[in-house]
Design an enzyme around this catalytic site. Sequence first.
Site, PDB file in Angstrom:
ATOM      1  CB  SER A 221      14.247  33.586  60.239  1.00  0.00           C
ATOM      2  OG  SER A 221      13.669  32.792  59.234  1.00  0.00           O
TER       3      SER A 221
ATOM      4  CG  HIS B   5       9.086  34.038  60.115  1.00  0.00           C
ATOM      5  ND1 HIS B   5       9.184  32.885  60.875  1.00  0.00           N
ATOM      6  CD2 HIS B   5      10.259  34.128  59.423  1.00  0.00           C
ATOM      7  CE1 HIS B   5      10.352  32.302  60.648  1.00  0.00           C
ATOM      8  NE2 HIS B   5      11.020  33.042  59.780  1.00  0.00           N
TER       9      HIS B   5
ATOM     10  CG  ASP C 265       6.138  31.996  62.114  1.00  0.00           C
ATOM     11  OD1 ASP C 265       6.006  32.218  60.898  1.00  0.00           O
ATOM     12  OD2 ASP C 265       7.234  32.053  62.698  1.00  0.00           O
TER      13      ASP C 265
END
Length: 267
Positions: A95, A245, A217
């Site tokens: 991320s 995610h 996602d």
Amino acid sequence: MDIGHRNNVTVTGNPEGRTVVLAHGFGCDQNMWRLTVPALAEEYQVVLFDYVGAGRSDLSAFSEARYSSLEGYAQDVEEICEALDLRDAVFVGHSVSAMIGVLAAARVPERIGALVMVAPSPRYIDDAGYHGGFSAEDIDELLASLDSNYLGWSAAMAPVIMGNAERPELGEELVTSFCATDPEMASVFARTTFLSDSRAELKSVQVPTLVLESSQDAIAPREVGAFVHQAIPGSALVTLEATGHCPHLSAPEATNQAITTFLDGLR
């Protein structure tokens, strides 16, 4: 300062192998990589850590001024690499850590020789010609909700981030991780994450790079993965048969296979 203590640095795996650094995302800590470490440890030396403000890091080292910018987190990575005297390491960032890795690689190119970007997003807010997945109003509401009721926000957002509604234990784990983070420090990291725009930095990446995206996602839609792939010269894009995610938790076998295949190709 003892960097190992500050960032709760853990070194495991094969000390003779190339080093792989695993970096967690917002609201998480190094425990989120527990399903990935066994897939790497036999051949690679694995370094895990917690950003200051997360996990078992030294909370007294937190500085709002430093960590109000992704550069502050990249400085953590730089100092960890220097403390361990890493050379040509592979940085695996989940991320927002994917973008932190981009910044760190530019700061210490001799220490980071490849990047794996897991569910990256250089900008979460939509812009002209760019689909980040959120409007500015969405992010304003998200941050206001986080500030007003962090525990409630965590309980509501974690299942959205994780996806996989049929596996509620995954969302519950993320809730637990969020709730273990100091709310004030989490608020700083959230603003740094969701208001960041690192698109311009992507074109400067000069190292082999793998972009991993989930097929579904809610936080980093596939348009974002395509953008990152197109912006980084020579990068590879792999779309995992994964939802959510955090594919390293929801689809660890597919995620680990993609990472190890990339690592094998670096030899």
